[in-house]
Design an enzyme around this catalytic site. Structure first.
Site, PDB file in Angstrom:
ATOM      1  N   ALA A   6     125.960  79.662 101.744  1.00 52.54           N
ATOM      2  CA  ALA A   6     125.172  78.706 102.798  1.00 52.54           C
ATOM      3  C   ALA A   6     123.597  79.009 102.125  1.00 52.54           C
ATOM      4  O   ALA A   6     122.982  77.894 102.239  1.00 52.54           O
ATOM      5  CB  ALA A   6     125.318  79.514 104.032  1.00 52.54           C
ATOM      6  N   ASP A  16     126.764  70.876 103.080  1.00 50.34           N
ATOM      7  CA  ASP A  16     126.296  72.193 103.945  1.00 50.34           C
ATOM      8  C   ASP A  16     124.456  72.086 103.813  1.00 50.34           C
ATOM      9  O   ASP A  16     123.804  72.039 104.821  1.00 50.34           O
ATOM     10  CB  ASP A  16     126.856  73.322 103.328  1.00 50.34           C
ATOM     11  CG  ASP A  16     128.068  73.635 103.681  1.00 50.34           C
ATOM     12  OD1 ASP A  16     128.558  73.287 104.641  1.00 50.34           O
ATOM     13  OD2 ASP A  16     128.672  74.463 102.954  1.00 50.34           O
ATOM     14  N   ASN A  61     117.514  89.302 100.117  1.00 49.49           N
ATOM     15  CA  ASN A  61     119.146  89.688 100.183  1.00 49.49           C
ATOM     16  C   ASN A  61     119.280  91.137 100.110  1.00 49.49           C
ATOM     17  O   ASN A  61     118.549  91.776  99.290  1.00 49.49           O
ATOM     18  CB  ASN A  61     119.976  88.868  98.946  1.00 49.49           C
ATOM     19  CG  ASN A  61     121.290  88.934  99.467  1.00 49.49           C
ATOM     20  OD1 ASN A  61     121.675  88.470 100.641  1.00 49.49           O
ATOM     21  ND2 ASN A  61     122.129  89.385  98.701  1.00 49.49           N
ATOM     22  N   ARG A  62     120.427  91.714 100.694  1.00 51.67           N
ATOM     23  CA  ARG A  62     120.650  93.244 100.514  1.00 51.67           C
ATOM     24  C   ARG A  62     121.203  93.379  99.132  1.00 51.67           C
ATOM     25  O   ARG A  62     120.831  94.317  98.681  1.00 51.67           O
ATOM     26  CB  ARG A  62     121.946  93.375 101.560  1.00 51.67           C
ATOM     27  CG  ARG A  62     122.332  94.594 101.671  1.00 51.67           C
ATOM     28  CD  ARG A  62     123.553  94.516 102.722  1.00 51.67           C
ATOM     29  NE  ARG A  62     124.768  93.582 102.452  1.00 51.67           N
ATOM     30  CZ  ARG A  62     125.748  93.715 103.199  1.00 51.67           C
ATOM     31  NH1 ARG A  62     125.789  94.423 104.208  1.00 51.67           N
ATOM     32  NH2 ARG A  62     126.834  92.737 102.790  1.00 51.67           N
ATOM     33  N   LYS A  77     135.510  76.494  97.810  1.00 47.86           N
ATOM     34  CA  LYS A  77     134.615  75.683  97.610  1.00 47.86           C
ATOM     35  C   LYS A  77     134.074  75.761  95.970  1.00 47.86           C
ATOM     36  O   LYS A  77     133.805  74.795  95.561  1.00 47.86           O
ATOM     37  CB  LYS A  77     133.310  76.186  98.157  1.00 47.86           C
ATOM     38  CG  LYS A  77     133.485  75.992  99.751  1.00 47.86           C
ATOM     39  CD  LYS A  77     132.173  76.134 100.465  1.00 47.86           C
ATOM     40  CE  LYS A  77     132.283  75.898 101.855  1.00 47.86           C
ATOM     41  NZ  LYS A  77     131.101  76.168 102.488  1.00 47.86           N
ATOM     42  N   GLY A 103     119.633  86.160 102.871  1.00 49.61           N
ATOM     43  CA  GLY A 103     120.891  85.825 102.374  1.00 49.61           C
ATOM     44  C   GLY A 103     121.122  84.957 100.968  1.00 49.61           C
ATOM     45  O   GLY A 103     119.900  84.464 100.689  1.00 49.61           O
ATOM     46  N   ALA A 104     121.945  85.296 100.316  1.00 48.15           N
ATOM     47  CA  ALA A 104     122.088  84.782  98.840  1.00 48.15           C
ATOM     48  C   ALA A 104     123.631  84.303  98.719  1.00 48.15           C
ATOM     49  O   ALA A 104     123.921  84.139  97.473  1.00 48.15           O
ATOM     50  CB  ALA A 104     121.641  85.676  97.936  1.00 48.15           C
ATOM     51  N   GLY A 105     124.198  84.239  99.557  1.00 48.18           N
ATOM     52  CA  GLY A 105     125.831  83.715  99.690  1.00 48.18           C
ATOM     53  C   GLY A 105     125.742  82.194  99.500  1.00 48.18           C
ATOM     54  O   GLY A 105     124.714  81.512  99.243  1.00 48.18           O
ATOM     55  N   THR A 113     136.876  74.892 102.602  1.00 46.63           N
ATOM     56  CA  THR A 113     136.115  76.072 102.896  1.00 46.63           C
ATOM     57  C   THR A 113     136.696  77.248 102.137  1.00 46.63           C
ATOM     58  O   THR A 113     137.455  77.356 101.510  1.00 46.63           O
ATOM     59  CB  THR A 113     136.201  76.315 104.695  1.00 46.63           C
ATOM     60  OG1 THR A 113     135.313  77.316 105.133  1.00 46.63           O
ATOM     61  CG2 THR A 113     137.477  76.377 105.032  1.00 46.63           C
ATOM     62  N   ARG A 165     122.849  89.619  93.712  1.00 40.68           N
ATOM     63  CA  ARG A 165     123.345  88.261  94.218  1.00 40.68           C
ATOM     64  C   ARG A 165     122.035  87.500  94.448  1.00 40.68           C
ATOM     65  O   ARG A 165     121.943  86.035  94.160  1.00 40.68           O
ATOM     66  CB  ARG A 165     124.051  88.569  95.586  1.00 40.68           C
ATOM     67  CG  ARG A 165     124.981  87.350  95.580  1.00 40.68           C
ATOM     68  CD  ARG A 165     126.184  87.822  96.713  1.00 40.68           C
ATOM     69  NE  ARG A 165     126.798  86.698  97.301  1.00 40.68           N
ATOM     70  CZ  ARG A 165     127.694  86.722  98.163  1.00 40.68           C
ATOM     71  NH1 ARG A 165     127.570  87.615  99.107  1.00 40.68           N
ATOM     72  NH2 ARG A 165     128.584  85.880  98.652  1.00 40.68           N
TER      73      ARG A 165
END
Ligand code: NDP
Length: 285
Positions: A136, A107, A156-157, A71, A132-134, A67, A161
């Site tokens: 996950a 995941d 995404n913000r 990763k 989101g673009a992290g 984690t 990314r």
């Protein structure tokens, strides 16, 4: 055969690690199946990751999870990376085959399992919007692309990314993908079949956090998914349920990746309901 007092060991490497709930469900599963296995939480600083992996080899660990923040860094320390983990660019599960350590990413697979089995929907040919673009979002979007969705929209913000993820999706899977900047309220269109909140908004202790999206124009059979496992009933999930939409919480994804890891490591069928119940009880405290 004589007595065997030796326990098999798996676990998770992370930093910080104390609040990681994965061990709760894995230990419950070992007890249920009657396996003399342990799942331990190891606090491993980034500068010690290589030593930790060497230690896992030397001690004969059957596998381990990774984690934050390990990763990506772990990938160069393993003997082989599974094709989808290579496309995602991250490993969250390592399994051992003989002396070889093989990196996997469960995941996105856990998420996909939840969509198919818990929500009863096949994502093939569907249009999916991912917030989101992290890490996950990356794992989920690559697995959805490999499952032949029609189209992925990454919202995404941070533009950079988001655009990097879209480029990776197009280059590594050939899926139709686009980026939309997240400034202010994002309207979910009639054409969207599945919405996924893959940001950290709503994660405990941010229990009132709700991504700034409007479900007003959504179609009546939109599936609204959240990756947040704790608390599972996020404000987004509650609102979607109130509006009569189908929902999928972050719990099936967490349980799903644990089930896949358990089966990879032990070769036994995982007692899924026991694993889920153990987590629900832990999160209820
Ligand atoms: P990352 O830090 O890699 O990515 C976080 C994402 O959330 C980024 O896209 C970030 O946008 C966005 N974000 C965070 N805060 C805001 C905000 N206030 N407004 C808009 N966007 C925001 O985290 P991960 O992808 O690794 O994890 C995300 C969540 O997924 C976590 O809560 C984690 O618990 C959960 N998760 C759940 C799993 C499960 O099994 N259920 C498995 C793995 C993760 P930006 O790029 O602009 O910073």
């Amino acid at each position: 055969m004589g007595v065997n007092y030796k326990a098999e060991v798996v676990g998770v490497f992370g930093f910080p690690i104390a609040e990681n709930p994965t061990g709760i469900m894995q230990e419950a599963a070992f007890v249920e199946i009657g396996l003399n296995w342990r799942y331990l939480l190891f606090e491993v600083k980034p500068e010690h990751l290589a030593d930790a992996v060497r230690g896992a080899r030397a001690l004969g660990m059957q596998g381990f999870n990774l984690t934050i923040p390990h990763k990506v860094a772990v990938m160069t320390l393993l003997d082989e990376i599974a094709p989808d983990a290579a496309k995602i660019g991250a490993v969250n599960t390592v399994r051992r085959v003989g002396d070889r350590l093989i990196g996997e990413n469960t995941d996105g697979k856990g998420f996909l399992r939840g969509v198919k089995e818990e929500a009863g929907l096949d994502p093939i040919s569907k249009k999916v919007v991912i917030l989101g673009a992290g890490g996950a979002a990356r794992a989920i979007s690559i697995e959805l692309a490999l499952a032949n969705v029609a189209e992925l929209v990454i919202v995404n913000r941070s533009r950079q990314r988001g655009e990097t993820l879209v480029a990776d999706l197009q280059n590594r899977t050939g899926v139709r993908a686009s980026f939309e900047s997240w400034t202010g309220n994002y309207q979910i269109s009639q054409q969207t079949d599945i919405l996924v909140n893959a940001t950290s908004i709503g994660l405990f202790p941010d229990v009132d956090g709700r991504p700034d999206v409007s479900l007003e124009n959504a179609r009546h059979d939109l599936l609204v998914c959240d990756v947040i496992p704790n608390p599972p009933e996020t404000p987004l999930i509650k609102e979607a349920s109130r509006n009569g939409l189908k929902v999928l919480t972050g719990l099936p994804m967490l349980v799903g990746q644990g089930v896949i890891g358990f089966e990879m490591w032990t070769g036994h069928r995982a007692p899924e309901s026991v694993m889920k119940a153990a987590l629900v009880e832990a999160f209820g405290d």
